[in-house]
Design a protein around this motif. Structure first.
Motif, mmCIF file in Angstrom:
data_model
loop_
_atom_site.group_PDB
_atom_site.id
_atom_site.type_symbol
_atom_site.label_atom_id
_atom_site.label_comp_id
_atom_site.label_asym_id
_atom_site.label_seq_id
_atom_site.Cartn_x
_atom_site.Cartn_y
_atom_site.Cartn_z
ATOM 1 N N ASN A 9 0.806 -1.224 0.000
ATOM 2 C CA ASN A 9 0.000 0.000 0.000
ATOM 3 C C ASN A 9 0.839 1.275 0.000
ATOM 4 O O ASN A 9 0.308 2.373 0.173
ATOM 5 C CB ASN A 9 -0.932 0.020 1.209
ATOM 6 C CG ASN A 9 -1.964 -1.086 1.178
ATOM 7 O OD1 ASN A 9 -1.981 -1.936 2.052
ATOM 8 N ND2 ASN A 9 -2.816 -1.095 0.172
ATOM 9 N N GLN B 51 -3.888 1.187 -3.736
ATOM 10 C CA GLN B 51 -4.884 0.149 -3.470
ATOM 11 C C GLN B 51 -5.315 -0.603 -4.724
ATOM 12 O O GLN B 51 -6.112 -1.533 -4.643
ATOM 13 C CB GLN B 51 -6.107 0.770 -2.788
ATOM 14 C CG GLN B 51 -5.797 1.342 -1.414
ATOM 15 C CD GLN B 51 -7.006 1.961 -0.751
ATOM 16 O OE1 GLN B 51 -7.641 2.846 -1.318
ATOM 17 N NE2 GLN B 51 -7.324 1.497 0.451
ATOM 18 N N ASP C 122 -7.098 0.525 -7.184
ATOM 19 C CA ASP C 122 -8.415 0.871 -7.719
ATOM 20 C C ASP C 122 -8.367 1.587 -9.061
ATOM 21 O O ASP C 122 -9.392 1.720 -9.728
ATOM 22 C CB ASP C 122 -9.204 1.706 -6.705
ATOM 23 C CG ASP C 122 -8.392 2.857 -6.135
ATOM 24 O OD1 ASP C 122 -7.228 3.028 -6.519
ATOM 25 O OD2 ASP C 122 -8.929 3.584 -5.277
ATOM 26 N N VAL D 233 -5.535 -7.195 -5.301
ATOM 27 C CA VAL D 233 -5.275 -5.775 -5.596
ATOM 28 C C VAL D 233 -5.980 -5.304 -6.866
ATOM 29 O O VAL D 233 -5.835 -4.139 -7.257
ATOM 30 C CB VAL D 233 -3.762 -5.503 -5.711
ATOM 31 C CG1 VAL D 233 -3.034 -5.960 -4.469
ATOM 32 C CG2 VAL D 233 -3.159 -6.152 -6.956
#
Length: 341
Positions: free
Chosen positions: A97, A170, A172, A258
């Motif tokens: 992270n 993260q 995303d 992930v």
């Protein structure tokens, strides 16, 4: 027979005090200016006033152990590197992270306190903390007579790190077409050793032939690689969309953790390194490759996922650092991990 003291029950507090005395200087060598006080108090104090330099600081934490690799350490009577494994398993997790490790604590449970052995274990933890740039602020060593054999021990670790909220990685933002790069492992790291022990130590004893013993000690039983300094420096220069620590569960379990929902990866098996350790295990025991990818890192300990336009910059950075890397695949539509030749 009446047991008249704690020592006669199997717990030697005097040895515990000797142990703390012997490791104090080594532990103190990991301290940053943020560590307040010394080793031996009831709690550890760490000054976090530096977090005011962050716009929105976020603390990350992780905990892990070394697992049954410790049984091989016991059989080899080699205890100076398992502490590196312990630190690595924790710091590599929060690194995913983007976390910078701040401080670390350990927990050691043993059947009987062997001061010399415990000093070697802590020396490894100290070395791991130095590699990760973390302060070893304390820990706990507990004797468990009657619960564990005298020469048995177990390790657990806990790390706290920090990251800027806007810089948390993260996964995303990952999209189809993003490149997947693999960084080499140093060996099996600290995963899959229950299987490895079944293969290499079928009777629970060390192999008798010198070649097999050398393979176990020099290629299998090597400390887990710590990727912290390489990755934290990389994050200052390149944009990384996602990272993966290939730990317990291998490729099939860790990579999807992930990825955004609905995405998967396609990996080129031919692009993966030919790890001597895993190649030998596969050939000697006719292991199923899929099962191996479900369990082991197969020579890739850490993964970076980057935009296609960031690939050359990432390649240039890793080359400049003298780091070996492999372009092992890319992100695709559709969930899961798929291997192609």
């Amino acid at each position: 027979m009446n047991t008249r003291s704690y020592k006669e029950s199997g717990v030697d507090t005097e040895k515990g005090q000797e142990f703390v005395s012997r490791i104090k200087q080594k532990v103190a060598s990991t301290f940053s200016a943020n560590v307040l006080g010394g080793l031996g108090g009831f709690s550890a104090a760490y000054d976090v006033s530096f977090l005011k330099n962050y716009q929105n600081p976020v603390l990350l934490s992780g905990t892990d152990g070394v697992g049954t690799k410790l049984e091989i350490a016991r059989l080899l009577d080699k205890h100076d590197t398992v502490g590196i494994d312990l630190v690595a398993m924790c710091v590599n997790d929060i690194l995913v992270n983007g976390g910078k490790p701040l401080f670390f604590q350990d927990y050691i449970a043993c059947g009987k306190l062997n001061v010399s052995r415990m000093e070697k274990i802590v020396s490894g933890i100290v070395e791991g903390c130095k590699q990760a740039g973390a302060s070893l602020v304390g820990g706990e060593t507990a004797e468990h007579p009657g619960l564990m054999a005298e020469d048995e021990y177990d390790l657990a670790g806990f790390v706290v790190g920090a990251v800027e909220k806007t810089k948390i990685i993260q996964g995303d933002s990952i999209l189809p077409g993003y490149k997947v790069l693999g960084l080499p492992s140093s060996g099996p790291h600290s995963n899959g050793f229950s299987w490895i022990r079944k293969l290499l130590l079928p009777e629970g004893k060390l192999p008798s032939d010198p070649a097999s013993l050398r393979f176990l000690e020099e290629e299998v039983f090597v400390p887990t690689k710590i990727y912290v300094s390489l990755i934290l420096e990389a994050l200052e220069q390149i944009s990384i969309a996602g990272m993966v620590h290939i730990t317990g569960g291998g490729f099939y379990e860790n990579i999807p953790r992930v990825l955004p929902k609905g995405l998967g990866v396609e990996l080129k098996e031919s692009a993966l390194p030919k790890s001597p350790v895993f190649e030998r295990l596969r050939k000697d025991f006719q292991l199923d490759k899929t099962k191996m990818y479900e369990t082991f890192n197969m020579g890739i300990g850490f993964i970076l996922i980057v935009k296609p336009e960031e690939y050359e910059k990432t390649q240039a950075y890793l080359t400049k650092k003298g780091e070996t890397f492999y372009q092992i695949g890319e992100v695709t539509s559709g969930s899961g991990v798929r291997f192609i030749t």
